[in-house]
Design an enzyme around this catalytic site. Structure first.
Site, PDB file in Angstrom:
ATOM      1  N   LYS A 193     -14.823 -20.929  22.476  1.00 46.31           N
ATOM      2  CA  LYS A 193     -14.315 -19.905  22.210  1.00 46.31           C
ATOM      3  C   LYS A 193     -12.808 -19.884  21.785  1.00 46.31           C
ATOM      4  O   LYS A 193     -12.156 -20.354  22.674  1.00 46.31           O
ATOM      5  CB  LYS A 193     -14.436 -18.544  23.498  1.00 46.31           C
ATOM      6  CG  LYS A 193     -13.930 -17.134  22.774  1.00 46.31           C
ATOM      7  CD  LYS A 193     -13.370 -16.387  24.074  1.00 46.31           C
ATOM      8  CE  LYS A 193     -12.200 -16.364  24.387  1.00 46.31           C
ATOM      9  NZ  LYS A 193     -10.985 -15.687  23.336  1.00 46.31           N
ATOM     10  N   GLU A 267      -6.031 -27.681  31.257  1.00 47.64           N
ATOM     11  CA  GLU A 267      -4.922 -28.019  30.677  1.00 47.64           C
ATOM     12  C   GLU A 267      -4.097 -26.780  30.615  1.00 47.64           C
ATOM     13  O   GLU A 267      -4.137 -25.884  29.788  1.00 47.64           O
ATOM     14  CB  GLU A 267      -5.245 -28.538  29.182  1.00 47.64           C
ATOM     15  CG  GLU A 267      -6.042 -29.598  29.080  1.00 47.64           C
ATOM     16  CD  GLU A 267      -5.652 -31.062  29.708  1.00 47.64           C
ATOM     17  OE1 GLU A 267      -4.266 -31.195  29.814  1.00 47.64           O
ATOM     18  OE2 GLU A 267      -6.372 -32.105  29.842  1.00 47.64           O
ATOM     19  N   CYS A 301       2.949 -26.417  24.629  1.00 45.42           N
ATOM     20  CA  CYS A 301       2.521 -26.641  26.157  1.00 45.42           C
ATOM     21  C   CYS A 301       3.769 -27.675  26.645  1.00 45.42           C
ATOM     22  O   CYS A 301       4.082 -27.216  27.696  1.00 45.42           O
ATOM     23  CB  CYS A 301       1.157 -27.197  26.339  1.00 45.42           C
ATOM     24  SG  CYS A 301       0.756 -28.416  25.463  1.00 45.42           S
ATOM     25  N   GLU A 398       7.898 -20.711  32.156  1.00 48.30           N
ATOM     26  CA  GLU A 398       7.348 -21.222  30.628  1.00 48.30           C
ATOM     27  C   GLU A 398       7.697 -19.926  29.658  1.00 48.30           C
ATOM     28  O   GLU A 398       7.141 -18.820  29.916  1.00 48.30           O
ATOM     29  CB  GLU A 398       5.787 -21.481  30.529  1.00 48.30           C
ATOM     30  CG  GLU A 398       5.696 -21.963  29.376  1.00 48.30           C
ATOM     31  CD  GLU A 398       4.178 -22.256  29.006  1.00 48.30           C
ATOM     32  OE1 GLU A 398       3.163 -21.847  29.841  1.00 48.30           O
ATOM     33  OE2 GLU A 398       3.511 -23.515  28.446  1.00 48.30           O
TER      34      GLU A 398
END
Ligand code: NAP
Length: 812
Positions: A193, A267, A301, A398
């Site tokens: 997905k 991840e 990331c 982040e």
């Protein structure tokens, strides 16, 4: 007349647009409406709900895609399951041919893919053309090789089954390649997905794959919301979940899959440091920062989003950086001359802006260059915030956008401390002309990828993945294939248990007063000498904090001894000791493998010297025959030899990446591991788990078999005489689930190995989500610890290590 100098001074970039025509034609061909890709066919769900996909650089609608519901998820999983039957049996050489065909076909369509990727995501065409799409093809070539080699090189492994894969929007094609290529190479089939805001390139990929002749059902792509993602995760017939996305969602998925027996790789997010030393080539480092944080608008990331620069060059460096920022070009992603494209969607734009404003509120000084910006579209200026406290939220969280925060340091030790002052551990870079310093710092930063004098270099031949809350598992390289296989002897665990809502798992159980058998051999009543074994913490025998003991019953139901009933405080002491032994200078992890192997051999020698005593103890505890107990002790000695052997032979490899230079994969220890031992084979179970962990430099808190703890408590005397430094092995006896609960909640424990009950396995996996600890649980299923294939080997070494890739470019 205009002079040459004036021409140079007034020269500007002209636009060099890439044409969107081919993409528009492809979208038109599909009527700008896409279904789901199941069994190599487009499936349009009835009562279709659709979701629009916009070009973030101009707000134009590109196409509508279908929203999968439960029925469609079921259909996709069923297709993958049916295909798995033949695909998993297809010879490696055949799978390699299919993958090679896919790679070739991707290259043929590379321009269409790159343009679509830039239109859908907003990333500069320079990046999608030169990085994303070439890496996409590269992954299929690389893993075609592993498909070919599986039968010889992975003889002891089998595919996992049907894999559910969920990816984010920042690198739609690359994330898909990281997931699909290793999965199908190893004989799995997939249901993937893509993210809601970027789904079109995955659909084009699906067509390319079908065109290359991949059998139906091997790759299924379904579009939909997070609800569809959740349905994939929950689906009974999915054997593994591979997820890339935020840590918050990763945490949800860890909890959702707890106790299911599904294999999992996560991840997750990051806040990676860029450490610039005074002796670095500052101009090169400025370019490095540009690559680190403004590549893909900072929506990376492993973006180098925390600049940590040595104090004495900080002003100069920041000035150079600001000047460079003033020359950045932000604009149309399809213009080949721009540096930064558009932010993926309005929600993300708002988040980025929120963080920039938070940075100001937190006392930071915000700098944005005076550069020309497009008058429409979701563009954001490259942004730098200086003067923040290291603990500020803007420094810790982040942002996932083009916002860089900067800190300063004085000494290398301080730089490392600042770099590691984060809950994440995905990546980082070190800038210095002193190779010794750079490599030393790179080895001490806790993260899965470290670049020396570079940032954001990727290749299929090197794995990528995080430490700590950046997740676990690796994608890419040889290390990546182990995420898609399981040992040949192990069927997919399907734990069967019902949770008792009222049961409070891991609560302390009041110890029953335990009176040892005081009868003397001649039958006379007299007080026995107290031989209650202590716990073993920091290399010393320790009484339980609560001063309670537990009775240990022998095979005939009689009390054969007592052990301390450990509590939270004992666990905290043991973790503190393990942590100190790990980080002390030089800690256990820093010792040579040679030294660790010597100690393991010494443990084996000392255990062997007390062979008869352990045999007797095992017979008394378990009621097994002397021969069986003897086999257990002998195998334990052998196993110590095995891991003494592995102590200096599993350190890592040089990866054959496309980098001109060296990429080294170092298998680092995981850190402090909490280990709950099984009840079968009280000595061998303990040693089979302790030995690989300490051989590879971890320190451990061991919870011996709750039923038969005396083998382990006798064992600390062996440790005491074998030169094992204090704190490397700590032993706490007591109620296993109560003790493991404290371990799983402890911030200083890095991983949990649990070989207790099925319910306990569920709770360990569920609670590990607090800080995304790595877990390895047995789901209460029996394991033959005596056999070599189940009781020792790569599976154990794999769990005892985490791969860090250090990239060192050399030459041009
Ligand atoms: P996200 O919100 O976590 O979403 C990632 C994917 O998960 C999307 O497909 C999303 O679907 C789906 N999803 C969301 N909630 C779900 C749920 N409850 N159950 C199942 N699926 C669910 O992350 P994002 O904003 O797309 O991506 C940014 C994050 O990814 C950043 O934190 C970044 O660091 C991380 N990332 C990590 C790596 C790595 O290798 N470590 C690489 C790239 C990105 P919808 O889109 O439909 O909501």
């Amino acid at each position: 007349m205009t002079t040459l100098l004036e021409v140079f001074k007034t020269m500007d970039y002209g636009p060099a647009p890439e044409s969107p025509a081919a993409v528009q034609a492809w979208l038109e061909e599909h009527g700008r409406k896409f279904g789901l890709f199941i069994n190599n066919e487009w499936v349009q769900p009835e009562e279709t709900k659709t979701y629009p996909s916009y070009d973030p650089s101009n707000g134009e609608l590109l196409a509508e895609t279908a929203q999968a519901g439960q029925k469609e998820v079921d259909a996709a999983v069923a297709a993958a399951r049916a295909a798995f039957k033949t695909w998993s049996k297809t010879p490696g050489v055949e799978r390699a041919r299919y993958m090679y065909a896919i790679a070739r076909n991707l290259q043929k369509h590379s321009r269409l893919l790159a343009v679509l990727e830039s239109m859908d995501n907003g990333k500069p065409i320079r990046e999608s053309r030169d990085i994303d799409v070439p890496l996409l093809a590269r992954h299929f070539y690389y893993y075609a090789g592993w498909a070919q080699l599986m039968e010889t090189e992975l003889r002891d492994y089998q595919p996992v089954g049907v894999v559910g894969q969920i990816i984010p929007w920042n690198f739609p094609l690359l994330m898909l390649a990281w997931k699909i290529a290793p999965a199908i190479a190893m004989g799995n089939t997939v249901v993937l997905k893509p993210a809601s805001v970027t789904r079109l390139s995955a659909l084009l990929f699906a067509e390319i794959v079908a065109e290359a002749g991949l059998p139906p059902g091997v790759v299924n792509i379904i579009t939909g919301s997070s609800k569809a993602g959740s349905m994939i995760v929950a689906h009974e017939d999915v054997d593994k979940i591979a997820f890339t996305g935020s840590t918050d969602v990763g945490r949800i998925l860890r909890r959702q899959t707890a106790g299911s027996g599904k294999k999992m790789s996560l991840e997750l997010g990051g806040k990676s440091p860029v450490i610039v030393f005074e002796d670095a080539d500052l101009d090169a480092a400025v370019e490095g920062v540009v690559d680190a944080i403004w590549f893909n608008q900072g929506q990376v990331c492993c973006a180098g989003s925390r600049l940590i620069v040595q104090e004495n060059v900080a002003d100069k460096f920041i000035q150079k950086l600001k000047t460079r920022m003033g020359h950045m070009r932000v604009g149309d992603p399809l213009d080949k001359c721009i540096d930064m494209g558009a932010i993926v969607d309005q929600g993300q734009w708002d988040t980025v802006d929120h963080w920039a404003r938070t940075g100001i509120k937190e006392g930071g000084e915000l700098f944005q260059p005076e550069i020309e910006m497009p008058d429409k579209g979701l563009f954001y200026k490259p942004t730098l915030i200086t003067g923040l406290d290291p603990a500020a939220a803007t420094v810790q969280e982040e942002i996932f956008g083009p916002v860089l925060v900067s800190l300063t340091f004085r000494t290398p030790a301080e730089a490392i401390e600042l770099a590691n002052n984060t809950r994440y551990g995905l990546a980082g870079s070190v800038w210095s002309d002193n190779i010794n310093l750079a490599l030393d710092v790179a080895s001490k930063v806790k993260a899965g990828a470290l670049w020396v004098n570079a940032h954001n270099i990727f290749d299929a031949a090197a794995g990528f993945g995080g430490y700590r809350e950046s997740g676990f598992g690796r994608e890419g390289g040889e290390e990546g294939i182990y995420e898609y296989v399981r040992p040949a002897w192990m069927p997919r665990p399907r734990p069967d248990f019902k949770l008792d809502e009222n049961e409070k798992w891991g609560e302390p159980i009041p110890a029953l007063p335990a009176m040892p058998d005081t009868k003397h051999a001649n039958g006379a009543e007299r007080p026995a000498l107290d031989r209650t074994p202590k716990m073993y913490i920091g290399g010393k025998q320790a009484r339980p904090d609560g001063n309670y003991t537990l009775a240990v019953l022998g095979a005939k139901g009689k009390i054969i001894g007592q052990v301390g009933d450990g509590n939270r405080k004992d666990i905290r002491n043991a973790v503190e000791a393990a942590h100190a032994a790990h980080t002390a200078k030089p800690g256990w992890a820093m010792r040579h493998g040679y030294n660790r192997s010597q100690i393991l051999y010494f443990i084996a020698e000392n255990l062997d010297a007390r062979n008869a005593e352990f045999v007797e103890r095992i017979v008394a505890m378990t009621g097994r025959t002397k021969k069986s107990a003897q086999d257990e002790v002998n195998t334990s000695v052998e196993r110590l030899f095995t891991y003494a052997a592995w102590a200096d032979k599993y350190g890592g490899t040089v990866q054959e990446t496309t980098l001109r230079g060296i990429t080294v994969a170092v298998r680092e220890p995981v850190g402090v591991i909490g280990i709950a031992c099984p009840d079968e084979y009280p000595l061998l179970g303990f040693i089979s788990l302790m030995a690989p962990a300490i051989a590879r430099g971890n320190t451990v808190v061991m919870l011996p078999s709750e039923k038969h703890p005396l083998g382990a408590t006798d064992f600390y005397q062996v440790l005491d005489t074998s030169d094992v430094p204090g704190g490397v092995v700590n032993i706490v006896t007591g109620n296993r689930d109560h003790l493991i609960k404290t371990l799983v909640q402890h911030e200083d424990v890095d991983a949990l190995w649990y070989f207790g009950s099925t319910e306990g396995s569920y709770h360990v996996e569920y609670q590990s989500a607090v800080n995304m600890k790595r877990t390895w649980v047995g789901y209460g299923l029996p394991r033959d610890w005596m056999s070599r294939e189940q009781g020792e080997g790569h599976e154990f070494l794999h769990e005892a290590t985490q791969v860090k890739n250090i990239w060192v470019p050399t030459g041009e």
